[in-house]
Design a protein around this motif. Structure first.
Motif, PDB file in Angstrom:
ATOM      1  N   GLY A  77      20.685  50.409  31.054  1.00 25.42           N
ATOM      2  CA  GLY A  77      20.407  51.746  31.579  1.00 25.42           C
ATOM      3  C   GLY A  77      21.625  52.538  32.004  1.00 25.42           C
ATOM      4  N   PRO A  78      22.545  51.963  32.818  1.00 29.92           N
ATOM      5  CA  PRO A  78      23.707  52.747  33.255  1.00 29.92           C
ATOM      6  C   PRO A  78      24.557  53.235  32.074  1.00 29.92           C
ATOM      7  CG  PRO A  78      23.436  50.802  34.634  1.00 29.92           C
ATOM      8  CD  PRO A  78      22.443  50.671  33.516  1.00 29.92           C
ATOM      9  N   ALA A  79      24.757  52.378  31.073  1.00 32.79           N
ATOM     10  CA  ALA A  79      25.560  52.807  29.912  1.00 32.79           C
ATOM     11  C   ALA A  79      24.814  53.883  29.118  1.00 32.79           C
ATOM     12  CB  ALA A  79      25.869  51.594  29.025  1.00 32.79           C
ATOM     13  N   ILE A  80      23.517  53.729  28.976  1.00 32.40           N
ATOM     14  CA  ILE A  80      22.722  54.747  28.273  1.00 32.40           C
ATOM     15  C   ILE A  80      22.856  56.095  28.976  1.00 32.40           C
ATOM     16  CG2 ILE A  80      20.330  55.504  27.854  1.00 32.40           C
ATOM     17  CD1 ILE A  80      19.720  52.519  27.145  1.00 32.40           C
ATOM     18  N   ASP A  81      22.837  56.084  30.307  1.00 30.10           N
ATOM     19  CA  ASP A  81      22.920  57.353  31.044  1.00 30.10           C
ATOM     20  C   ASP A  81      24.230  58.092  30.771  1.00 30.10           C
ATOM     21  OD1 ASP A  81      20.407  57.033  31.994  1.00 30.10           O
ATOM     22  OD2 ASP A  81      20.953  56.826  34.108  1.00 30.10           O
ATOM     23  N   VAL A  82      25.312  57.355  30.561  1.00 35.19           N
ATOM     24  CA  VAL A  82      26.593  57.989  30.207  1.00 35.19           C
ATOM     25  C   VAL A  82      26.464  58.674  28.843  1.00 35.19           C
ATOM     26  CG1 VAL A  82      29.009  57.558  29.605  1.00 35.19           C
ATOM     27  CG2 VAL A  82      27.980  56.380  31.567  1.00 35.19           C
ATOM     28  N   LEU A  83      25.893  57.949  27.891  1.00 32.61           N
ATOM     29  CA  LEU A  83      25.753  58.520  26.545  1.00 32.61           C
ATOM     30  C   LEU A  83      24.833  59.747  26.559  1.00 32.61           C
ATOM     31  CD1 LEU A  83      25.479  55.269  24.376  1.00 32.61           C
ATOM     32  CD2 LEU A  83      27.502  56.655  24.858  1.00 32.61           C
ATOM     33  N   VAL A  84      23.773  59.664  27.342  1.00 33.54           N
ATOM     34  CA  VAL A  84      22.839  60.800  27.450  1.00 33.54           C
ATOM     35  C   VAL A  84      23.592  62.031  27.958  1.00 33.54           C
ATOM     36  CG1 VAL A  84      20.866  61.718  28.757  1.00 33.54           C
ATOM     37  CG2 VAL A  84      20.738  59.410  27.776  1.00 33.54           C
ATOM     38  N   ALA A  85      24.351  61.858  29.033  1.00 36.22           N
ATOM     39  CA  ALA A  85      25.073  63.001  29.619  1.00 36.22           C
ATOM     40  C   ALA A  85      26.063  63.583  28.613  1.00 36.22           C
ATOM     41  CB  ALA A  85      25.791  62.557  30.895  1.00 36.22           C
ATOM     42  N   GLN A  86      26.758  62.709  27.879  1.00 38.87           N
ATOM     43  CA  GLN A  86      27.743  63.190  26.900  1.00 38.87           C
ATOM     44  C   GLN A  86      27.074  63.957  25.763  1.00 38.87           C
ATOM     45  OE1 GLN A  86      29.767  59.522  25.983  1.00 38.87           O
ATOM     46  NE2 GLN A  86      31.181  59.715  27.723  1.00 38.87           N
ATOM     47  N   LEU A  87      25.966  63.442  25.270  1.00 38.99           N
ATOM     48  CA  LEU A  87      25.250  64.125  24.175  1.00 38.99           C
ATOM     49  C   LEU A  87      24.758  65.497  24.632  1.00 38.99           C
ATOM     50  CD1 LEU A  87      23.341  61.019  22.787  1.00 38.99           C
ATOM     51  CD2 LEU A  87      24.893  62.454  21.445  1.00 38.99           C
ATOM     52  N   LEU A  88      24.191  65.549  25.831  1.00 33.44           N
ATOM     53  CA  LEU A  88      23.683  66.837  26.334  1.00 33.44           C
ATOM     54  C   LEU A  88      24.825  67.838  26.492  1.00 33.44           C
ATOM     55  CD1 LEU A  88      21.021  65.580  28.932  1.00 33.44           C
ATOM     56  CD2 LEU A  88      20.577  66.614  26.683  1.00 33.44           C
ATOM     57  N   GLU A  89      25.969  67.357  26.983  1.00 29.72           N
ATOM     58  CA  GLU A  89      27.140  68.240  27.114  1.00 29.72           C
ATOM     59  C   GLU A  89      27.565  68.823  25.771  1.00 29.72           C
ATOM     60  OE1 GLU A  89      30.536  66.330  28.998  1.00 29.72           O
ATOM     61  OE2 GLU A  89      29.246  65.976  30.752  1.00 29.72           O
ATOM     62  N   GLN A  90      27.382  68.031  24.728  1.00 31.91           N
ATOM     63  CA  GLN A  90      27.754  68.498  23.372  1.00 31.91           C
ATOM     64  C   GLN A  90      26.656  69.380  22.758  1.00 31.91           C
ATOM     65  OE1 GLN A  90      28.453  64.848  21.167  1.00 31.91           O
ATOM     66  NE2 GLN A  90      29.803  64.090  22.771  1.00 31.91           N
ATOM     67  N   GLY A  91      25.608  69.653  23.526  1.00 33.62           N
ATOM     68  CA  GLY A  91      24.531  70.503  23.019  1.00 33.62           C
ATOM     69  C   GLY A  91      23.542  69.759  22.138  1.00 33.62           C
ATOM     70  N   LYS A  92      23.613  68.450  22.149  1.00 31.65           N
ATOM     71  CA  LYS A  92      22.691  67.644  21.321  1.00 31.65           C
ATOM     72  C   LYS A  92      21.464  67.321  22.167  1.00 31.65           C
ATOM     73  CE  LYS A  92      26.402  66.009  18.416  1.00 31.65           C
ATOM     74  NZ  LYS A  92      27.409  64.976  18.167  1.00 31.65           N
ATOM     75  N   THR A  93      20.513  68.238  22.135  1.00 27.27           N
ATOM     76  CA  THR A  93      19.398  68.181  23.091  1.00 27.27           C
ATOM     77  C   THR A  93      18.067  67.787  22.454  1.00 27.27           C
ATOM     78  OG1 THR A  93      18.930  70.532  22.738  1.00 27.27           O
ATOM     79  CG2 THR A  93      20.480  69.978  24.516  1.00 27.27           C
ATOM     80  N   ASP A  94      18.037  67.673  21.118  1.00 27.73           N
ATOM     81  CA  ASP A  94      16.760  67.383  20.438  1.00 27.73           C
ATOM     82  C   ASP A  94      16.330  65.927  20.619  1.00 27.73           C
ATOM     83  OD1 ASP A  94      16.534  69.951  19.519  1.00 27.73           O
ATOM     84  OD2 ASP A  94      17.528  69.541  17.590  1.00 27.73           O
ATOM     85  N   PRO A  95      15.019  65.672  20.438  1.00 27.74           N
ATOM     86  CA  PRO A  95      14.487  64.316  20.604  1.00 27.74           C
ATOM     87  C   PRO A  95      15.233  63.258  19.797  1.00 27.74           C
ATOM     88  CG  PRO A  95      12.687  65.874  20.324  1.00 27.74           C
ATOM     89  CD  PRO A  95      13.959  66.657  20.137  1.00 27.74           C
ATOM     90  N   TYR A  96      15.761  63.644  18.651  1.00 26.35           N
ATOM     91  CA  TYR A  96      16.495  62.688  17.805  1.00 26.35           C
ATOM     92  C   TYR A  96      17.580  61.969  18.605  1.00 26.35           C
ATOM     93  CZ  TYR A  96      19.473  61.062  13.963  1.00 26.35           C
ATOM     94  OH  TYR A  96      20.223  60.287  13.119  1.00 26.35           O
ATOM     95  N   PHE A  97      18.214  62.711  19.527  1.00 24.33           N
ATOM     96  CA  PHE A  97      19.357  62.134  20.246  1.00 24.33           C
ATOM     97  C   PHE A  97      18.936  61.122  21.316  1.00 24.33           C
ATOM     98  CE2 PHE A  97      20.862  65.971  18.208  1.00 24.33           C
ATOM     99  CZ  PHE A  97      21.923  65.431  17.478  1.00 24.33           C
ATOM    100  N   HIS A  98      17.649  61.118  21.639  1.00 26.10           N
ATOM    101  CA  HIS A  98      17.109  60.035  22.482  1.00 26.10           C
ATOM    102  C   HIS A  98      17.382  58.689  21.797  1.00 26.10           C
ATOM    103  CE1 HIS A  98      14.116  57.818  24.917  1.00 26.10           C
ATOM    104  NE2 HIS A  98      13.697  57.309  23.775  1.00 26.10           N
ATOM    105  N   GLY A  99      17.179  58.670  20.487  1.00 26.53           N
ATOM    106  CA  GLY A  99      17.413  57.442  19.716  1.00 26.53           C
ATOM    107  C   GLY A  99      18.888  57.115  19.560  1.00 26.53           C
ATOM    108  N   VAL A 100      19.714  58.171  19.526  1.00 27.41           N
ATOM    109  CA  VAL A 100      21.166  57.962  19.405  1.00 27.41           C
ATOM    110  C   VAL A 100      21.716  57.367  20.707  1.00 27.41           C
ATOM    111  CG1 VAL A 100      23.390  59.125  19.054  1.00 27.41           C
ATOM    112  CG2 VAL A 100      21.373  59.822  17.700  1.00 27.41           C
ATOM    113  N   ALA A 101      21.265  57.931  21.829  1.00 28.98           N
ATOM    114  CA  ALA A 101      21.767  57.466  23.140  1.00 28.98           C
ATOM    115  C   ALA A 101      21.352  56.025  23.406  1.00 28.98           C
ATOM    116  CB  ALA A 101      21.238  58.376  24.245  1.00 28.98           C
ATOM    117  N   ARG A 102      20.121  55.702  23.009  1.00 26.53           N
ATOM    118  CA  ARG A 102      19.621  54.354  23.309  1.00 26.53           C
ATOM    119  C   ARG A 102      19.927  53.450  22.104  1.00 26.53           C
ATOM    120  NH1 ARG A 102      16.500  55.940  27.983  1.00 26.53           N
ATOM    121  NH2 ARG A 102      16.060  53.763  28.507  1.00 26.53           N
ATOM    122  N   ALA A 103      21.201  53.322  21.824  1.00 22.81           N
ATOM    123  CA  ALA A 103      21.673  52.612  20.624  1.00 22.81           C
ATOM    124  C   ALA A 103      21.277  51.139  20.669  1.00 22.81           C
ATOM    125  CB  ALA A 103      23.193  52.725  20.558  1.00 22.81           C
ATOM    126  N   TRP A 104      21.214  50.522  19.486  1.00 25.20           N
ATOM    127  CA  TRP A 104      20.783  49.121  19.425  1.00 25.20           C
ATOM    128  C   TRP A 104      21.700  48.209  20.227  1.00 25.20           C
ATOM    129  CZ3 TRP A 104      24.366  45.803  17.500  1.00 25.20           C
ATOM    130  CH2 TRP A 104      25.284  46.258  16.546  1.00 25.20           C
TER     131      TRP A 104
END
Ligand code: DUC
Ligand code: ZN
Ligand code: ZN
Length: 487
Positions: free
Chosen positions: A195-222
């Motif tokens: 969870g903590p690492a995912i939250d970093v990726l989420v914040a970075q993606l949102l900052e880059q304007g990547k706000t669509d549902p697709y990026f939920h899957g990108v942030a929660r990488a395997w």
């Protein structure tokens, strides 16, 4: 007490199949007989109160969905199925028992959280129900409560390595809880994502304007799932606690589970229909006229749908065949698009996580039999028999045998099921086809070469001739024993 004979069908168990008649007295199976048998000279079909003709059909133990979230508060809203609507939908789909998750949040007493869940479910379920206990705040108080849950018929509890600030447990908390669980024989269930690492990726993606549902899957990488699964396995190994990893979706996480099992560890994993059929590319990345790229919100769940190009789905099917994964639950956690999923317009991290599938699990897994992914026996095993054994219900549930509850599904391999809920251009249903509370279908367009024909819950017919004959309140609370699946 009334009697019932289910006649002429093929009874399927986890280990075989054969032509047999099933005799039910009241709520209990009393005999499995050679077809057309008489008992003490009686023609049974003339002497029982009800005869169900199962000719040409499979007779299987009722489905057990061991992972549901009725009315779960999540992301500022709550899952839309109540215990009444959710269990009625389950019955329509051939599921006759659920195990839902009672919730304790940080600072709350475990037994207060549990009492609240009994309050929600009691008198409202159409089929039998049990609970696991979510421990959202591991502290001295909740650790003390864990062994006492066993007396309440709750022999499994769940922690989250994801969702910091909500349900999250850190490694120290997990270690302590596992020590208690190992001592008392409780099954530790784990939501394994970092969870903590995912939250970093989420914040970075949102900052880059990547706000669509697709990026939920990108942030929660395997990698987030593999790493957490490995860590949970190591903590379980150290403490000797049996471990059950929920909603496994990454093939690399399965490899961790398989390696632990090969070492002889009591480690188990479930997957869900969405990780077998759906993908990052096709669903999370979907674009529609109505919602544009926000269409993918329908399939925002955690763990996320994974890339088909990476081969996760094929690996999940294979793992079910080889028993690297032991069973299939739904993680039923339905939210509507309107007013709920829409909370995440412009920010995927605010989309409530969850998919509704409780009505379709038996059908979707049966389609795996049709396509050659699973045998008929394995279908029964992963949807009913193993869930019963894993969570201390076997003997009463999960099997068609004398003494078991008469939870029985007559399944028609010549029938057909079209899943979905067509909507007009405004999103209004044009003829509702499913019984879950959601305003859309996550399984729209799925066709099943089989059909739930008749569903019996503790001797009562609840589904027959495309009609619901059950009632909210018929379902009883299931006091579960310790796991019957440990090595
Ligand atoms: N995952 C979901 O998709 N919904 C509820 C909670 C969870 O862990
Ligand atoms: Zn989870
Ligand atoms: Zn869940």
């Amino acid at each position: 007490m009334s009697t019932m004979l289910i006649r002429g069908g093929t009874v399927v168990s986890a280990t075989g199949r054969g032509a047999a008649d099933v005799l039910v007295d009241g709520e209990t199976i009393v005999a499995v007989l050679a077809p057309g048998s008489t008992l003490l000279g009686h023609d049974l079909s003339a002497s029982v109160d009800t005869v169900i003709d199962a000719t040409g059909k499979y007779v299987i133990p009722g489905g057990i969905d061991a992972h549901t979230h009725m009315e779960l508060p999540f992301g500022g809203t709550a899952a839309v199925d109540t215990f009444e609507t959710g269990t009625i939908a389950a019955a329509w789909g051939g599921t006759t028992s659920i195990i839902d998750f009672a919730v304790q949040t940080a600072g709350q007493k475990v037994f207060d959280g549990l009492a609240a869940w009994h309050e929600k479910a009691g008198g409202n379920c159409a089929i039998d129900y049990g609970f696991h206990q979510i421990v959202g705040g591991v502290d001295a108080d909740s650790l003390d409560a864990l062994p006492k849950l066993i007396d309440e018929g709750i022999t499994s509890y769940k922690m989250f390595m994801a969702y910091p600030g909500v349900f999250y447990a850190d490694d120290a908390q997990i270690l302590r809880a596992m020590q208690v669980a190992a001592e008392h024989g409780l099954m530790t269930m784990m939501h394994a994502e970092n969870g903590p690492a995912i939250d970093v990726l989420v914040a970075q993606l949102l900052e880059q304007g990547k706000t669509d549902p697709y990026f939920h899957g990108v942030a929660r990488a395997w990698q987030m799932e593999e790493e957490a699964t490995h860590r949970a396995i190591m903590l379980a190994h150290l403490t000797g606690a049996p471990l059950y990893v929920v909603h496994v979706s990454a093939k690399q996480a399965v490899e961790q589970l398989a390696a632990a099992r090969d070492r002889g560890q009591n480690v188990f994993g479930e997957t869900c229909p969405q990780y077998l059929y759906l993908s990052l590319e096709e669903q999370l990345g979907a674009v529609s006229e109505q919602y544009g790229a926000f269409e993918g919100a329908k399939w925002v769940c955690s763990t996320p749908l994974r890339s088909r190009a990476e081969g996760h789905q094929d690996h999940m099917w294979q793992s079910l065949r080889t028993n690297d994964l032991q069973m299939v639950s739904t993680d039923h956690c339905p939210f509507c698009m309107k007013g709920q999923k829409e909370l995440g317009l412009g920010d995927f991290s605010k989309i409530p996580n969850g998919i509704g599938s409780i009505e379709h699990r038996m059908d979707l897994m049966y389609q795996g039999v049709v396509t050659g992914e699973l045998t008929l026996e394995r279908w029964v095993e992963i949807t009913s028999t193993t869930p019963a054994r894993m969570f201390g219900l076997y003997g009463t549930k999960g099997v068609i045998a004398p003494g078991a509850d008469a939870d029985i599904v007559v399944y028609d391999p010549n029938g057909h099921t079209s899943i979905g809920m067509p909507v007009d251009e405004n999103g209004n249903p044009t003829g509702k086809k499913h019984h879950m509370n959601m305003d859309h279908a996550a399984w729209e367009g799925f066709e099943i070469d089989g059909k739930v024909d008749t569903v019996i819950s503790r001797g009562s017919v609840v589904i027959q001739n495309d009609q619901f004959h059950g009632r909210a309140g018929h379902g009883q609370y299931l006091r579960r024993g310790l796991s019957q699946y440990l090595v």
